[in-house]
Design a protein around this motif. Structure first.
Motif, PDB file in Angstrom:
ATOM      1  N   ARG A  30       0.610  -1.212  -0.038  1.00  0.00           N
ATOM      2  CA  ARG A  30      -0.294   0.520  -0.181  1.00  0.00           C
ATOM      3  C   ARG A  30       0.659   1.724   0.070  1.00  0.00           C
ATOM      4  N   PHE A 108       9.512 -10.354   0.958  1.00  0.00           N
ATOM      5  CA  PHE A 108       9.068 -11.035   1.710  1.00  0.00           C
ATOM      6  C   PHE A 108       8.519 -10.754   2.978  1.00  0.00           C
ATOM      7  N   ALA A 109       9.289  -9.725   4.164  1.00  0.00           N
ATOM      8  CA  ALA A 109       9.571  -9.488   5.011  1.00  0.00           C
ATOM      9  C   ALA A 109       8.226  -8.753   5.409  1.00  0.00           C
ATOM     10  N   ILE A 112       4.516 -11.001   4.786  1.00  0.00           N
ATOM     11  CA  ILE A 112       4.409 -11.127   5.897  1.00  0.00           C
ATOM     12  C   ILE A 112       4.226 -10.693   6.713  1.00  0.00           C
ATOM     13  N   LEU A 113       4.427  -9.066   7.345  1.00  0.00           N
ATOM     14  CA  LEU A 113       4.020  -8.336   8.644  1.00  0.00           C
ATOM     15  C   LEU A 113       3.133  -7.424   8.158  1.00  0.00           C
ATOM     16  N   GLN A 114       2.241  -7.758   6.556  1.00  0.00           N
ATOM     17  CA  GLN A 114       1.130  -6.955   6.245  1.00  0.00           C
ATOM     18  C   GLN A 114      -0.393  -8.932   6.755  1.00  0.00           C
ATOM     19  N   GLY A 115       0.154  -9.967   7.041  1.00  0.00           N
ATOM     20  CA  GLY A 115      -0.748 -11.179   6.326  1.00  0.00           C
ATOM     21  C   GLY A 115      -0.735 -11.558   6.407  1.00  0.00           C
ATOM     22  N   ALA A 116       0.606 -11.794   5.661  1.00  0.00           N
ATOM     23  CA  ALA A 116       0.603 -12.273   4.079  1.00  0.00           C
ATOM     24  C   ALA A 116      -0.682 -12.796   3.435  1.00  0.00           C
ATOM     25  N   MET A 120       0.035 -16.435   1.701  1.00  0.00           N
ATOM     26  CA  MET A 120      -0.786 -17.097   3.033  1.00  0.00           C
ATOM     27  C   MET A 120      -1.059 -18.516   2.462  1.00  0.00           C
TER      28      MET A 120
ATOM     29  N   ALA B  25       1.452  -0.726  12.322  1.00  0.00           N
ATOM     30  CA  ALA B  25       2.431  -1.904  12.003  1.00  0.00           C
ATOM     31  C   ALA B  25       2.147  -3.145  10.972  1.00  0.00           C
ATOM     32  N   GLN B  26       0.830  -2.689  10.658  1.00  0.00           N
ATOM     33  CA  GLN B  26       0.658  -3.617   9.570  1.00  0.00           C
ATOM     34  C   GLN B  26       1.090  -2.848   8.421  1.00  0.00           C
ATOM     35  N   HIS B  27       0.854  -1.906   7.616  1.00  0.00           N
ATOM     36  CA  HIS B  27       0.764  -1.536   6.826  1.00  0.00           C
ATOM     37  C   HIS B  27       2.116  -0.075   6.382  1.00  0.00           C
ATOM     38  N   GLY B  31       1.510   3.408   3.878  1.00  0.00           N
ATOM     39  CA  GLY B  31       0.434   2.115   3.960  1.00  0.00           C
ATOM     40  C   GLY B  31      -0.764   2.503   4.646  1.00  0.00           C
ATOM     41  N   ARG B 106       6.782  -4.624  15.386  1.00  0.00           N
ATOM     42  CA  ARG B 106       6.046  -4.723  13.708  1.00  0.00           C
ATOM     43  C   ARG B 106       5.775  -3.287  13.484  1.00  0.00           C
ATOM     44  N   ASN B 110       8.846  -2.664  10.508  1.00  0.00           N
ATOM     45  CA  ASN B 110       8.156  -1.690   9.718  1.00  0.00           C
ATOM     46  C   ASN B 110       8.892  -0.321   8.866  1.00  0.00           C
ATOM     47  N   LEU B 113      12.450  -1.872   8.009  1.00  0.00           N
ATOM     48  CA  LEU B 113      12.641  -1.714   6.494  1.00  0.00           C
ATOM     49  C   LEU B 113      12.664  -0.467   6.039  1.00  0.00           C
ATOM     50  N   ASP B 168       7.347 -10.752  14.740  1.00  0.00           N
ATOM     51  CA  ASP B 168       7.634 -10.653  13.404  1.00  0.00           C
ATOM     52  C   ASP B 168       6.431 -11.218  11.917  1.00  0.00           C
ATOM     53  N   PHE B 169       6.861 -12.088  12.104  1.00  0.00           N
ATOM     54  CA  PHE B 169       6.866 -13.468  11.188  1.00  0.00           C
ATOM     55  C   PHE B 169       5.912 -14.280  11.603  1.00  0.00           C
ATOM     56  N   VAL B 171       2.202 -15.456  11.744  1.00  0.00           N
ATOM     57  CA  VAL B 171       1.239 -15.649  11.114  1.00  0.00           C
ATOM     58  C   VAL B 171       2.358 -16.455   9.832  1.00  0.00           C
TER      59      VAL B 171
END
Lengths: 202, 202
Positions: A30, A108-109, A112-116, A120, B25-27, B31, B106, B110, B113, B168-169, B171
């Motif tokens: 995003r 990749f990281a 996965i941080l976005q929840g894959a 998945m 944390a997610q985006h 994002g 996370r 982010n 990263l 962080d990983f 999921v």
DNA sequence: GTCTATACTCTGATAGAC
DNA sequence: GTCTATCAGAGTATAGAC
């Protein structure tokens, strides 16, 4: 993606994927913009969208290649080799991936941080299957007393986390080490030492 | 941030930071959207902007608290304690942080990263200083023959990567382990084993 | 095949009623 | 303190000239 037919199409398709890798790896799906990807690729935004129909298409095209490359080192762990050397070879191959393909690691990281959301199915499918297979192999080696007894899946996690850290947290690693260091060379020595010590039966 | 004066202001400020933690944390920073943060917080977007003047302000407010919490476990490694138990206690405290504050982990991931655009000064300053101090302590313990000899900074990196991986990983960890596992409990056992083995002098 | 122009939506932020 | 309305700019994507 447009099926490349000419040299120009080949070159531009590559440039877009290269640029997308740069931008998606740094900002996530995003956070990345087509404007930025187009600029890095040296194309106009409409021209980019001539090669890929959408932002999603660029992202998915990048992810497709990723998992195969990522799993390859683990897949090559040989049941008939020397157990400790096989694991160490795996660690070194994985560290080389981090060194040579850090953007892929960060892509990749981010996923996965976005929840894959996109990966998945692959994680629950082929990735889990491969881990289960290699965990069984490690367990057999442990039963035979050829490597120390440890939770085999968490052992694999430890290889992932230790090696990917040098790609994903590169800026932190370099800032903390200070100038005059070669993080990947040092990590190679460190991890070799670490896993040799850890895996040698008591 | 608006200085909270009433209970309602206190509650809303907290709700915004909570929601921002979720979304950032997610985006990642770019994002994340104020729309989404406002929705998660249960406020309108203009109302959110009554409490924080900008998106940046929410993000910075979250980062401010972060580094202190993050470094705390390492800071508590006691020079006068038993070396191996001190390192193990550090590992366990860091793993508890991953378990109890995965979103903070996370968020940090982010930011790194993205190249640590906001945190770089803190990483080059206080974080590096603390690592240097504790690396010197580890080196002293190695010189005294009380723990095995390893590169002390990479030893600290290994604690970071191994523990943060479970936040962080998350999921991926859960998908690969399959149902019926407690990742953090197993990781605690695994890492205890691992570092005890690793650090015990030959 | 590539560009200019543009449609349309989303996003961050502000104004002003209540 | 909170809302509706709204703005300017950025974002994805398309149309159509060349």
């Amino acid at each position: 993606m447009l099926k490349p037919r000419t040299r120009i199409q080949e070159r531009n398709s590559r440039a877009i994927l290269e640029a997308g890798l740069d931008v998606f790896a740094q900002h996530g799906f995003r956070g990345a913009t087509l404007d930025q990807i187009a600029e890095v690729a040296g194309l106009s935004k409409p021209n980019l969208l001539y090669y890929f129909p959408s932002k999603d298409a660029v992202y998915l095209s990048l992810l497709e290649q990723l998992l195969q490359t990522w799993l390859d080192p683990l897949a090559h762990m040989n049941p008939d080799g020397d157990p400790i050397e096989e694991v160490l070879a795996y660690v070194h191959r994985k560290l080389e991936l981090s060194r040579d393909f850090p953007r892929e690691s960060r892509l990749f990281a981010n996923e996965i941080l976005q929840g894959a959301p996109h990966l998945m199915p692959d994680i629950e499918g082929p990735l889990k299957a491969l881990v289960d297979e290699k965990a069984a192999l490690l367990l057999r080696w442990m039963d035979e007393g050829r490597i120390a007894r440890l939770h085999p899946v968490h052992l694999i996690f430890s290889v992932w986390s230790l090696t990917q850290h040098y790609a994903d947290f590169d800026v932190q690693v370099r800032a903390v080490l200070g100038p005059g260091h070669d993080p990947f060379a040092e990590a190679g020595t460190f991890l070799d030492h670490m896993f040799r010590r850890l895996l040698t039966p008591a």
